[in-house]
Write an enzyme that holds these catalytic residues in place. Structure first.
Site, short mmCIF file in Angstrom:
data_model
loop_
_atom_site.label_atom_id
_atom_site.label_comp_id
_atom_site.label_asym_id
_atom_site.label_seq_id
_atom_site.Cartn_x
_atom_site.Cartn_y
_atom_site.Cartn_z
N ASP A 122 3.21 2.35 6.93
CA ASP A 122 1.91 1.82 7.35
C ASP A 122 0.75 2.68 6.86
O ASP A 122 0.92 3.85 6.50
CB ASP A 122 1.83 1.76 8.88
N HIS A 173 -1.96 -5.24 7.16
CA HIS A 173 -2.14 -4.37 8.33
C HIS A 173 -3.60 -4.33 8.79
O HIS A 173 -4.05 -3.34 9.34
CB HIS A 173 -1.66 -2.96 7.98
N HIS A 177 -7.68 -1.34 10.14
CA HIS A 177 -6.87 -0.84 11.26
C HIS A 177 -7.56 -1.08 12.61
O HIS A 177 -7.62 -0.21 13.47
CB HIS A 177 -6.56 0.64 11.08
N HIS A 270 4.78 6.22 8.05
CA HIS A 270 3.41 6.12 7.54
C HIS A 270 3.26 6.85 6.21
O HIS A 270 3.60 8.04 6.12
CB HIS A 270 2.42 6.69 8.55
#
Length: 300
Positions: A122, A173, A177, A270
Site C-alpha cells: 500500500d 487506494h 489516502h 507498505h
C-alpha cells in the site's frame, strides 16, 4: 584221582573270585565324559541342557535372547518382529474454505479463496522503496498486488508502468489516502476513485484496476457499492503487521506475519509509508519461511 580233581576245582574257584574283584583299568566313568565334552560349535551348551532326568517332560527354557524379548510389552515397536511403517509426512496445510474469502469488514475480501497467499503493498508508488520491492519480488518470482495512491501515481508514472509491466495487480487506494472517504457522498467517492484510476491508467495504458482498498480499512457500504459499480472488488486483508508505524521493528513485522499467516492469507505491507527499511528486512525472512512451508503466491 579224586584229590587231583578237588585241587583243580579249588584253583578254578580262586581264579573266578579274583576276576570278580579286579578293576577295569583307568578309563573314566561315562558320566564324566558327557559332562566335559565340548559341543561341535565350541560354545557352552545351554544351561538347561542335560539338567533334567531321563524321561523328564518339562519344556526346555527359552534362550536368553528370547526371554529378554518376551519381557517387553507386545505393543512396543522397538521389540516387535514386524517392522513398524515409517511415519508419513504431515499433510499439507488445508486451504481456506471458499466461504471465508469474503470474511472481511462488511463482506470485503480478506482471503485469496484457495491455498495461495497474497502479498499486497500500500501507499505507493515510492521512488525510494517501490523499486527495491519490485527487485525483491522479481528475485523470488513472486507476483503481488500494489494499492496505489492516485496523487503518487500521477507524480511517479514510470513506477506505475514498471509495476504493470512486471505483471503485478493494480489496486485503487484513493486519491490521497482519505480515511473518511466512505463517509462522503456517492458523487464524491466516485470522483475520487475515478481520478485515481485515471492517473493509474495514464501511466500504464490498458492496465486493469481490479481492486479498491479503503484507506485505513475504514469501510462503508457506500464506498463498497460505488467501487463495485465501477468494476472494482473491495480488498481487505488477513494480516496487518503495522509496518507503516516507525515504532514497529523488523523482528516484530517478521514475527507477526509468520505467526498469523496461513494458506489463503492476504498480507498487508507498505512500499510507501514511513518504515520501509524494516519492512524490506522482514520480507527476506518472510520469503524464506513461506518457501519452507511450501506456500505459493497469487497476485489476485
Amino acid at each position: 584221582m579224586s584229590r587231583h580233581k578237588l585241587g583243580i576245582a579249588a584253583a578254578a574257584a580262586l581264579l573266578l573270585a579274583l576276576a570278580w574283584v579286579w578293576p577295569e583299568g583307568e578309563r573314566p566313568p561315562a558320566s564324566a565324559t558327557t559332562a566335559t565334552e565340548p559341543t561341535a560349535s565350541a560354545s557352552p551348551a545351554p544351561a538347561s541342557e542335560g539338567d533334567g532326568e531321563a524321561g523328564d517332560t518339562a519344556e526346555p527354557e527359552a534362550p536368553a535372547s528370547s526371554a529378554a524379548e518376551s519381557d517387553a510389552p507386545a505393543s512396543d515397536p522397538a521389540t516387535s518382529s514386524t517392522p513398524s511403517p515409517a511415519p508419513s509426512d504431515p499433510p499439507p496445510p488445508v486451504a481456506e474454505p471458499a466461504a471465508n474469502t469474503y470474511d472481511g469488514p462488511l463482506g470485503t475480501r480478506n482471503h485469496t479463496g484457495d491455498d495461495r497467499v497474497a502479498l499486497t503493498f500500500d501507499d505507493g508508488p515510492s521512488p525510494e522503496w517501490t523499486p527495491k520491492v519490485l527487485d525483491m519480488l522479481r528475485e523470488q518470482g513472486v507476483k503481488a498486488t500494489f494499492c496505489l495512491i492516485g496523487a503518487y501515481a500521477e507524480a511517479y508514472p514510470e513506477l506505475v508502468a514498471d509495476i504493470a509491466r512486471e505483471g503485478h495487480t493494480l489496486c485503487n487506494h484513493s486519491w490521497f489516502h482519505e480515511f473518511d472517504l466512505g463517509k462522503q457522498s456517492e458523487e464524491e467517492i466516485r470522483s475520487n476513485l475515478q481520478r485515481t484510476n485515471d492517473a493509474i491508467t495514464k501511466a500504464a495504458p490498458g492496465a486493469e484496476v481490479k481492486y479498491f482498498r479503503h484507506a485505513g480499512g475504514q469501510w462503508t457500504d457506500r464506498a463498497i457499492a460505488v467501487a463495485a459499480d465501477m468494476g472494482m472488488e473491495s480488498l481487505h486483508w488477513t494480516v496487518d503487521p503495522s509496518d507503516w508505524d516507525n515504532r514497529t521493528t523488523e523482528a516484530e513485522i517478521r514475527d507477526h506475519v509468520l505467526d498469523r499467516s496461513g494458506p489463503g492469507a492476504i498480507v498487508l505491507l507498505h512500499d510507501g509509508a514511513s518504515n520501509q527499511k524494516d519492512m524490506c528486512g522482514a520480507l527476506e525472512s518472510i520469503f524464506a519461511e513461506f518457501s519452507r512451508r511450501g506456500y505459493t503466491y497469487t497476485a489476485l
